[in-house]
Design a protein around this motif. Sequence first.
Motif, PDB file in Angstrom:
ATOM      1  N   MET A   1       1.136 -10.191  -9.765  1.00  0.00           N
ATOM      2  CA  MET A   1       1.638 -10.755  -8.534  1.00  0.00           C
ATOM      3  C   MET A   1       1.073 -10.027  -7.319  1.00  0.00           C
ATOM      4  SD  MET A   1       3.266 -13.114  -9.948  1.00  0.00           S
ATOM      5  CE  MET A   1       3.584 -13.896  -8.427  1.00  0.00           C
ATOM      6  N   SER A   2       0.243  -9.018  -7.574  1.00  0.00           N
ATOM      7  CA  SER A   2      -0.282  -8.245  -6.451  1.00  0.00           C
ATOM      8  C   SER A   2      -1.225  -9.076  -5.592  1.00  0.00           C
ATOM      9  CB  SER A   2      -0.994  -6.989  -6.943  1.00  0.00           C
ATOM     10  OG  SER A   2      -2.134  -7.328  -7.683  1.00  0.00           O
ATOM     11  N   PRO A   3      -1.103  -8.930  -4.283  1.00  0.00           N
ATOM     12  CA  PRO A   3      -1.928  -9.718  -3.380  1.00  0.00           C
ATOM     13  C   PRO A   3      -3.357  -9.207  -3.244  1.00  0.00           C
ATOM     14  CG  PRO A   3      -0.451  -8.315  -2.140  1.00  0.00           C
ATOM     15  CD  PRO A   3      -0.109  -8.147  -3.590  1.00  0.00           C
ATOM     16  N   ASN A   4      -3.608  -7.952  -3.638  1.00  0.00           N
ATOM     17  CA  ASN A   4      -4.962  -7.412  -3.534  1.00  0.00           C
ATOM     18  C   ASN A   4      -5.137  -6.251  -4.508  1.00  0.00           C
ATOM     19  OD1 ASN A   4      -3.934  -5.002  -2.253  1.00  0.00           O
ATOM     20  ND2 ASN A   4      -3.769  -6.182  -0.378  1.00  0.00           N
ATOM     21  N   LYS A   5      -6.360  -5.756  -4.596  1.00  0.00           N
ATOM     22  CA  LYS A   5      -6.687  -4.707  -5.555  1.00  0.00           C
ATOM     23  C   LYS A   5      -5.962  -3.393  -5.245  1.00  0.00           C
ATOM     24  CE  LYS A   5     -10.623  -3.038  -8.111  1.00  0.00           C
ATOM     25  NZ  LYS A   5     -12.036  -3.228  -8.363  1.00  0.00           N
ATOM     26  N   GLU A   6      -5.782  -3.094  -3.973  1.00  0.00           N
ATOM     27  CA  GLU A   6      -5.096  -1.866  -3.581  1.00  0.00           C
ATOM     28  C   GLU A   6      -3.670  -1.838  -4.132  1.00  0.00           C
ATOM     29  OE1 GLU A   6      -3.855  -1.372   0.572  1.00  0.00           O
ATOM     30  OE2 GLU A   6      -4.920   0.542   0.509  1.00  0.00           O
ATOM     31  N   VAL A   7      -2.963  -2.939  -3.971  1.00  0.00           N
ATOM     32  CA  VAL A   7      -1.596  -3.028  -4.483  1.00  0.00           C
ATOM     33  C   VAL A   7      -1.617  -2.973  -6.008  1.00  0.00           C
ATOM     34  CG1 VAL A   7       0.438  -4.521  -4.682  1.00  0.00           C
ATOM     35  CG2 VAL A   7      -0.721  -4.262  -2.477  1.00  0.00           C
ATOM     36  N   PHE A   8      -2.538  -3.711  -6.614  1.00  0.00           N
ATOM     37  CA  PHE A   8      -2.650  -3.730  -8.078  1.00  0.00           C
ATOM     38  C   PHE A   8      -2.827  -2.319  -8.630  1.00  0.00           C
ATOM     39  CE2 PHE A   8      -5.092  -4.142 -12.016  1.00  0.00           C
ATOM     40  CZ  PHE A   8      -4.271  -4.987 -12.723  1.00  0.00           C
ATOM     41  N   ASN A   9      -3.649  -1.503  -7.979  1.00  0.00           N
ATOM     42  CA  ASN A   9      -3.892  -0.141  -8.452  1.00  0.00           C
ATOM     43  C   ASN A   9      -2.718   0.791  -8.167  1.00  0.00           C
ATOM     44  OD1 ASN A   9      -6.427  -0.723  -9.499  1.00  0.00           O
ATOM     45  ND2 ASN A   9      -7.437  -0.328  -7.551  1.00  0.00           N
ATOM     46  N   ALA A  10      -1.927   0.509  -7.155  1.00  0.00           N
ATOM     47  CA  ALA A  10      -0.798   1.375  -6.803  1.00  0.00           C
ATOM     48  C   ALA A  10       0.405   1.161  -7.711  1.00  0.00           C
ATOM     49  CB  ALA A  10      -0.394   1.142  -5.346  1.00  0.00           C
ATOM     50  N   VAL A  11       0.567  -0.038  -8.258  1.00  0.00           N
ATOM     51  CA  VAL A  11       1.755  -0.345  -9.062  1.00  0.00           C
ATOM     52  C   VAL A  11       1.886   0.559 -10.286  1.00  0.00           C
ATOM     53  CG1 VAL A  11       2.872  -2.109 -10.477  1.00  0.00           C
ATOM     54  CG2 VAL A  11       1.999  -2.698  -8.213  1.00  0.00           C
ATOM     55  N   PRO A  12       0.873   0.661 -11.157  1.00  0.00           N
ATOM     56  CA  PRO A  12       1.081   1.462 -12.374  1.00  0.00           C
ATOM     57  C   PRO A  12       1.189   2.961 -12.127  1.00  0.00           C
ATOM     58  CG  PRO A  12      -1.148   0.571 -12.329  1.00  0.00           C
ATOM     59  CD  PRO A  12      -0.418  -0.003 -11.165  1.00  0.00           C
ATOM     60  N   ASP A  15       3.309   5.331  -7.322  1.00  0.00           N
ATOM     61  CA  ASP A  15       3.077   6.181  -6.166  1.00  0.00           C
ATOM     62  C   ASP A  15       4.209   5.986  -5.152  1.00  0.00           C
ATOM     63  OD1 ASP A  15       2.174   7.561  -3.983  1.00  0.00           O
ATOM     64  OD2 ASP A  15       0.224   6.576  -3.893  1.00  0.00           O
ATOM     65  N   LYS A  16       5.079   6.966  -5.046  1.00  0.00           N
ATOM     66  CA  LYS A  16       6.236   6.869  -4.145  1.00  0.00           C
ATOM     67  C   LYS A  16       5.802   6.821  -2.679  1.00  0.00           C
ATOM     68  CE  LYS A  16       9.292   7.094  -7.418  1.00  0.00           C
ATOM     69  NZ  LYS A  16       9.828   5.899  -7.969  1.00  0.00           N
ATOM     70  N   ALA A  17       4.620   7.363  -2.382  1.00  0.00           N
ATOM     71  CA  ALA A  17       4.137   7.362  -1.005  1.00  0.00           C
ATOM     72  C   ALA A  17       3.627   5.986  -0.590  1.00  0.00           C
ATOM     73  CB  ALA A  17       3.024   8.395  -0.837  1.00  0.00           C
ATOM     74  N   TYR A  18       3.316   5.150  -1.576  1.00  0.00           N
ATOM     75  CA  TYR A  18       2.788   3.823  -1.268  1.00  0.00           C
ATOM     76  C   TYR A  18       3.950   2.885  -1.000  1.00  0.00           C
ATOM     77  CZ  TYR A  18      -0.302  -0.173  -1.304  1.00  0.00           C
ATOM     78  OH  TYR A  18      -1.018  -1.274  -0.919  1.00  0.00           O
ATOM     79  N   GLU A  19       3.918   2.219   0.109  1.00  0.00           N
ATOM     80  CA  GLU A  19       5.004   1.314   0.478  1.00  0.00           C
ATOM     81  C   GLU A  19       4.540  -0.133   0.292  1.00  0.00           C
ATOM     82  OE1 GLU A  19       7.680   0.365   4.376  1.00  0.00           O
ATOM     83  OE2 GLU A  19       7.110   2.435   3.971  1.00  0.00           O
ATOM     84  N   PHE A  20       5.185  -0.829  -0.613  1.00  0.00           N
ATOM     85  CA  PHE A  20       4.844  -2.220  -0.857  1.00  0.00           C
ATOM     86  C   PHE A  20       5.477  -3.103   0.202  1.00  0.00           C
ATOM     87  CE2 PHE A  20       4.772  -0.290  -5.135  1.00  0.00           C
ATOM     88  CZ  PHE A  20       3.427  -0.451  -5.386  1.00  0.00           C
ATOM     89  N   SER A  21       4.832  -4.211   0.476  1.00  0.00           N
ATOM     90  CA  SER A  21       5.376  -5.132   1.472  1.00  0.00           C
ATOM     91  C   SER A  21       6.661  -5.765   0.948  1.00  0.00           C
ATOM     92  CB  SER A  21       4.365  -6.218   1.811  1.00  0.00           C
ATOM     93  OG  SER A  21       4.251  -7.135   0.737  1.00  0.00           O
ATOM     94  N   ARG A  22       7.496  -6.154   1.859  1.00  0.00           N
ATOM     95  CA  ARG A  22       8.750  -6.824   1.485  1.00  0.00           C
ATOM     96  C   ARG A  22       8.442  -8.128   0.750  1.00  0.00           C
ATOM     97  NH1 ARG A  22      14.098  -7.013   2.201  1.00  0.00           N
ATOM     98  NH2 ARG A  22      15.078  -9.020   2.617  1.00  0.00           N
ATOM     99  N   GLN A  23       7.399  -8.828   1.185  1.00  0.00           N
ATOM    100  CA  GLN A  23       7.037 -10.083   0.534  1.00  0.00           C
ATOM    101  C   GLN A  23       6.652  -9.832  -0.930  1.00  0.00           C
ATOM    102  OE1 GLN A  23       3.591 -12.090   2.089  1.00  0.00           O
ATOM    103  NE2 GLN A  23       3.951 -13.905   0.855  1.00  0.00           N
ATOM    104  N   PHE A  24       5.862  -8.794  -1.186  1.00  0.00           N
ATOM    105  CA  PHE A  24       5.468  -8.464  -2.550  1.00  0.00           C
ATOM    106  C   PHE A  24       6.693  -8.117  -3.393  1.00  0.00           C
ATOM    107  CE2 PHE A  24       4.134  -5.124  -5.620  1.00  0.00           C
ATOM    108  CZ  PHE A  24       3.383  -5.926  -6.456  1.00  0.00           C
TER     109      PHE A  24
END
Length: 101
Positions: A1-12, A15-24
Amino acid sequence: MSPNKEVFNAVPTNDKAYEFSRQFDDVCGNVFDYAMPSPIRQMETTAGTLFGAYNAIPGYYQNVKKYKSEDAKLNSILYVTGLDHTKKAFELCMSADDYLN
């Protein structure tokens, strides 16, 4: 469901420092909510299976996501975002299946 590669790589990495969008977060929550409560999706043949996880993705685009019109829905499912996410989910499931077997 990730909108881009950056989000896709952050999910597994969780990373607590990475903030996902509310929409995601909302979309992922909606997919999960679609997949979990229904007795049909919790049948012995699908509950806890790779197929059950995969099936939540096209199910979300076909039954939960709101579209501007029926034409927009059909276009998404057959040609655009719905198709892209469904294909990516299938590819990930095939990779997971190779890993699990």
